[in-house]
Design a protein around this motif. Sequence first.
Motif, PDB file in Angstrom:
ATOM      1  N   ALA A 146       0.851  -1.159  -0.069  1.00 57.27           N
ATOM      2  CA  ALA A 146      -0.010   0.087  -0.036  1.00 57.27           C
ATOM      3  C   ALA A 146       0.801   1.156   0.021  1.00 57.27           C
ATOM      4  CB  ALA A 146      -0.988  -0.119   0.983  1.00 57.27           C
ATOM      5  N   ALA A 147       1.954   1.442   0.810  1.00 59.47           N
ATOM      6  CA  ALA A 147       2.868   2.496   0.738  1.00 59.47           C
ATOM      7  C   ALA A 147       3.551   2.781  -0.557  1.00 59.47           C
ATOM      8  CB  ALA A 147       3.881   2.191   1.825  1.00 59.47           C
ATOM      9  N   ALA A 148       3.857   1.460  -0.893  1.00 58.69           N
ATOM     10  CA  ALA A 148       4.758   1.574  -2.334  1.00 58.69           C
ATOM     11  C   ALA A 148       3.814   2.113  -3.533  1.00 58.69           C
ATOM     12  CB  ALA A 148       5.122   0.448  -2.843  1.00 58.69           C
ATOM     13  N   ALA A 149       2.281   2.087  -3.547  1.00 60.94           N
ATOM     14  CA  ALA A 149       1.466   2.362  -4.335  1.00 60.94           C
ATOM     15  C   ALA A 149       0.972   3.681  -4.324  1.00 60.94           C
ATOM     16  CB  ALA A 149       0.354   1.366  -4.275  1.00 60.94           C
ATOM     17  N   ALA A 150       1.323   4.351  -3.027  1.00 61.52           N
ATOM     18  CA  ALA A 150       0.785   5.632  -2.614  1.00 61.52           C
ATOM     19  C   ALA A 150       1.956   6.594  -2.620  1.00 61.52           C
ATOM     20  CB  ALA A 150       0.084   5.656  -1.431  1.00 61.52           C
ATOM     21  N   CYS A 151       3.213   6.382  -2.633  1.00 62.86           N
ATOM     22  CA  CYS A 151       4.402   7.224  -2.140  1.00 62.86           C
ATOM     23  C   CYS A 151       4.769   8.097  -3.353  1.00 62.86           C
ATOM     24  CB  CYS A 151       5.518   6.412  -1.644  1.00 62.86           C
ATOM     25  SG  CYS A 151       6.550   5.342  -2.577  1.00 62.86           S
ATOM     26  N   GLY A 152       4.560   7.746  -4.640  1.00 64.97           N
ATOM     27  CA  GLY A 152       5.042   8.418  -6.091  1.00 64.97           C
ATOM     28  C   GLY A 152       6.572   8.298  -5.874  1.00 64.97           C
ATOM     29  N   ASP A 153       6.950   9.531  -6.197  1.00 65.91           N
ATOM     30  CA  ASP A 153       8.494   9.833  -6.222  1.00 65.91           C
ATOM     31  C   ASP A 153       9.063  10.016  -4.979  1.00 65.91           C
ATOM     32  OD1 ASP A 153       8.348   9.362  -8.910  1.00 65.91           O
ATOM     33  OD2 ASP A 153       8.102  11.604  -9.573  1.00 65.91           O
ATOM     34  N   VAL A 154       8.492  10.079  -3.766  1.00 64.46           N
ATOM     35  CA  VAL A 154       8.947  10.327  -2.289  1.00 64.46           C
ATOM     36  C   VAL A 154       9.668   9.103  -2.094  1.00 64.46           C
ATOM     37  CG1 VAL A 154       8.445  10.735  -0.009  1.00 64.46           C
ATOM     38  CG2 VAL A 154       7.233  11.887  -1.695  1.00 64.46           C
ATOM     39  N   PRO A 155      11.030   9.042  -1.722  1.00 65.65           N
ATOM     40  CA  PRO A 155      11.817   7.610  -1.542  1.00 65.65           C
ATOM     41  C   PRO A 155      10.949   6.912  -0.245  1.00 65.65           C
ATOM     42  CG  PRO A 155      13.162   9.852  -1.644  1.00 65.65           C
ATOM     43  CD  PRO A 155      11.920  10.118  -1.660  1.00 65.65           C
ATOM     44  N   LEU A 156      11.162   5.684  -0.504  1.00 67.14           N
ATOM     45  CA  LEU A 156      10.449   4.757   0.677  1.00 67.14           C
ATOM     46  C   LEU A 156      11.454   3.882   1.358  1.00 67.14           C
ATOM     47  CD1 LEU A 156       7.785   3.474   1.716  1.00 67.14           C
ATOM     48  CD2 LEU A 156       7.756   1.903  -0.183  1.00 67.14           C
ATOM     49  N   LEU A 157      11.539   3.966   2.519  1.00 70.30           N
ATOM     50  CA  LEU A 157      12.306   3.145   3.405  1.00 70.30           C
ATOM     51  C   LEU A 157      11.494   2.152   3.926  1.00 70.30           C
ATOM     52  CD1 LEU A 157      15.411   4.436   5.542  1.00 70.30           C
ATOM     53  CD2 LEU A 157      14.100   2.208   5.745  1.00 70.30           C
ATOM     54  N   MET A 158      11.749   0.938   3.389  1.00 70.10           N
ATOM     55  CA  MET A 158      10.755  -0.200   3.982  1.00 70.10           C
ATOM     56  C   MET A 158      11.594  -1.053   5.135  1.00 70.10           C
ATOM     57  SD  MET A 158       9.062  -1.762   0.746  1.00 70.10           S
ATOM     58  CE  MET A 158      10.262  -1.632  -0.499  1.00 70.10           C
ATOM     59  N   LEU A 159      10.975  -1.370   6.166  1.00 71.82           N
ATOM     60  CA  LEU A 159      11.263  -2.135   7.260  1.00 71.82           C
ATOM     61  C   LEU A 159      10.459  -3.317   7.298  1.00 71.82           C
ATOM     62  CD1 LEU A 159      12.661   0.501   9.802  1.00 71.82           C
ATOM     63  CD2 LEU A 159      13.948  -0.834   8.402  1.00 71.82           C
ATOM     64  N   PRO A 160      10.466  -4.362   6.527  1.00 71.13           N
ATOM     65  CA  PRO A 160       9.405  -5.673   6.583  1.00 71.13           C
ATOM     66  C   PRO A 160       9.442  -6.372   7.764  1.00 71.13           C
ATOM     67  CG  PRO A 160      10.680  -5.600   4.720  1.00 71.13           C
ATOM     68  CD  PRO A 160      11.557  -4.557   5.529  1.00 71.13           C
ATOM     69  N   ALA A 161       8.281  -6.308   8.488  1.00 70.04           N
ATOM     70  CA  ALA A 161       8.082  -7.183   9.923  1.00 70.04           C
ATOM     71  C   ALA A 161       8.069  -8.581   9.544  1.00 70.04           C
ATOM     72  CB  ALA A 161       6.763  -6.972  10.358  1.00 70.04           C
ATOM     73  N   GLY A 162       9.093  -9.340  10.336  1.00 71.98           N
ATOM     74  CA  GLY A 162       9.304 -10.641  10.287  1.00 71.98           C
ATOM     75  C   GLY A 162      10.234 -10.929   9.325  1.00 71.98           C
ATOM     76  N   SER A 163      10.939 -10.180   8.461  1.00 74.69           N
ATOM     77  CA  SER A 163      11.743 -10.674   7.423  1.00 74.69           C
ATOM     78  C   SER A 163      12.977 -11.480   7.809  1.00 74.69           C
ATOM     79  CB  SER A 163      12.152  -9.174   6.626  1.00 74.69           C
ATOM     80  OG  SER A 163      12.962  -9.813   5.742  1.00 74.69           O
ATOM     81  N   ALA A 164      13.340 -12.339   7.162  1.00 78.13           N
ATOM     82  CA  ALA A 164      14.472 -13.046   7.565  1.00 78.13           C
ATOM     83  C   ALA A 164      15.836 -12.360   6.977  1.00 78.13           C
ATOM     84  CB  ALA A 164      14.514 -14.474   6.919  1.00 78.13           C
ATOM     85  N   ASP A 165      15.583 -11.477   5.999  1.00 80.32           N
ATOM     86  CA  ASP A 165      16.711 -10.549   5.433  1.00 80.32           C
ATOM     87  C   ASP A 165      17.268  -9.938   6.516  1.00 80.32           C
ATOM     88  OD1 ASP A 165      16.219 -11.753   2.962  1.00 80.32           O
ATOM     89  OD2 ASP A 165      14.928 -10.105   2.371  1.00 80.32           O
ATOM     90  N   ALA A 166      18.639  -9.449   6.377  1.00 83.99           N
ATOM     91  CA  ALA A 166      19.379  -8.583   7.361  1.00 83.99           C
ATOM     92  C   ALA A 166      18.649  -7.106   7.115  1.00 83.99           C
ATOM     93  CB  ALA A 166      20.712  -8.520   7.158  1.00 83.99           C
ATOM     94  N   LEU A 167      18.022  -6.387   8.158  1.00 83.46           N
ATOM     95  CA  LEU A 167      17.463  -5.028   8.066  1.00 83.46           C
ATOM     96  C   LEU A 167      18.455  -4.140   8.636  1.00 83.46           C
ATOM     97  CD1 LEU A 167      13.861  -5.936   8.405  1.00 83.46           C
ATOM     98  CD2 LEU A 167      14.778  -5.518   6.417  1.00 83.46           C
ATOM     99  N   PRO A 168      18.325  -2.886   8.342  1.00 84.93           N
ATOM    100  CA  PRO A 168      18.938  -1.777   9.192  1.00 84.93           C
ATOM    101  C   PRO A 168      18.201  -1.754  10.691  1.00 84.93           C
ATOM    102  CG  PRO A 168      17.602  -0.945   7.359  1.00 84.93           C
ATOM    103  CD  PRO A 168      17.888  -2.429   7.177  1.00 84.93           C
ATOM    104  N   GLU A 169      18.878  -1.533  11.607  1.00 83.18           N
ATOM    105  CA  GLU A 169      18.395  -1.232  13.114  1.00 83.18           C
ATOM    106  C   GLU A 169      17.418   0.298  12.761  1.00 83.18           C
ATOM    107  OE1 GLU A 169      17.742   0.306  16.680  1.00 83.18           O
ATOM    108  OE2 GLU A 169      19.292   1.403  15.383  1.00 83.18           O
ATOM    109  N   PRO A 170      16.411   0.203  13.409  1.00 84.12           N
ATOM    110  CA  PRO A 170      15.170   1.597  13.264  1.00 84.12           C
ATOM    111  C   PRO A 170      16.285   2.831  13.803  1.00 84.12           C
ATOM    112  CG  PRO A 170      14.231  -0.356  14.289  1.00 84.12           C
ATOM    113  CD  PRO A 170      15.967  -0.829  14.450  1.00 84.12           C
ATOM    114  N   THR A 171      17.197   2.841  14.674  1.00 82.56           N
ATOM    115  CA  THR A 171      17.739   4.225  14.832  1.00 82.56           C
ATOM    116  C   THR A 171      18.659   4.554  13.623  1.00 82.56           C
ATOM    117  OG1 THR A 171      17.992   3.534  17.214  1.00 82.56           O
ATOM    118  CG2 THR A 171      19.337   5.323  16.527  1.00 82.56           C
ATOM    119  N   VAL A 172      19.419   3.565  12.989  1.00 79.85           N
ATOM    120  CA  VAL A 172      20.157   3.793  11.865  1.00 79.85           C
ATOM    121  C   VAL A 172      19.329   4.344  10.537  1.00 79.85           C
ATOM    122  CG1 VAL A 172      21.973   3.031  10.166  1.00 79.85           C
ATOM    123  CG2 VAL A 172      22.196   2.414  12.705  1.00 79.85           C
ATOM    124  N   ALA A 173      18.211   3.558  10.656  1.00 79.86           N
ATOM    125  CA  ALA A 173      17.413   3.799   9.497  1.00 79.86           C
ATOM    126  C   ALA A 173      16.730   5.274   9.524  1.00 79.86           C
ATOM    127  CB  ALA A 173      16.215   2.564   9.430  1.00 79.86           C
TER     128      ALA A 173
END
Length: 293
Positions: free
Chosen positions: A68-95
């Motif tokens: 939903a966020a990707a469909a609505a953000c247009g050209d504004v940069p989107l930083l995604m932090l998927p919940a429950g992802s097995a991929d290494a994600l940036p720590e929220p403070t760093v993000a």
Amino acid sequence: MGEAVAGIVANPASERDIQSLRSALRVAGVGRVMVWTEAGKIIGTVRRMVDAGAGVIICAGGEGMMRAAAAACGDVPLLMLPAGSADALPEPTVAGLAAGLLATHQVDTDLVTNRATVLEVVTKARREIALTDVSVSAEQRWDPASLTELYCTFAVPDGIGLSSIPGRLCPSPKSTVDGVAVSLGPVDETPYVVQAPIAPGEVRPVGVRGWSVLHPGVRVDLAAAGGSIALDGEPHFVLKRGESAFVELKPEGPWCVDVRAVMAEATRKGLLLGRKPVGTFPVSHLVDAPFTG
């Protein structure tokens, strides 16, 4: 220039992460942080954030929220932090720091964002996008064991989820605009069988009939009548007999923030130092620190 604005769309259970993001955004110089933690109305909320001048949108939640966020953000940069992802994600403070540096224009957006491809599924009644994969099940109740078709925006050998299936046969990195299409079937009827980690802790054999490159702009009819379609591994809708649908890979997805690239550029420019050096931070500035025994 007015105050810098950032938007956060997050699962309400992520209160600690939200606070970390807010604090880091403030440190980076963001004057206004808009936060939405409700389950619905994501598209309308993100659009209001964009209209309010948000320089970056942070989305922390499930796949549905991400879409939903990707469909609505247009050209504004989107930083995604998927919940429950097995991929290494940036720590929220760093993000949050990375997002704040973008929102305040301290880092050049063109250097640290990449435009993602998306998969668009179109039926007579609806139009939906998927960020990673679209899968078709022969059963009305979607089941990985009865998959017949799979379309992925990318596929990497060390991936997890449905995209791990082509990732072990025909890798397609995120850096390319092409995706991959895979024809699936029962393991005892197909020429290839892939041991695929389709979910954390779940590795199962998947029968593959064949695969091909999925080029942007090419519409592929889905043989899904009487079956079900899942977006990003989440069952989404059922097609009745006689209904048609097609999938198309589109290169006009969201501009995704590369947190590592943002922080590398911020370090190069000395943005997070107490004293900002002139120009870059050359090696000659490094000195040996005295140590006592």
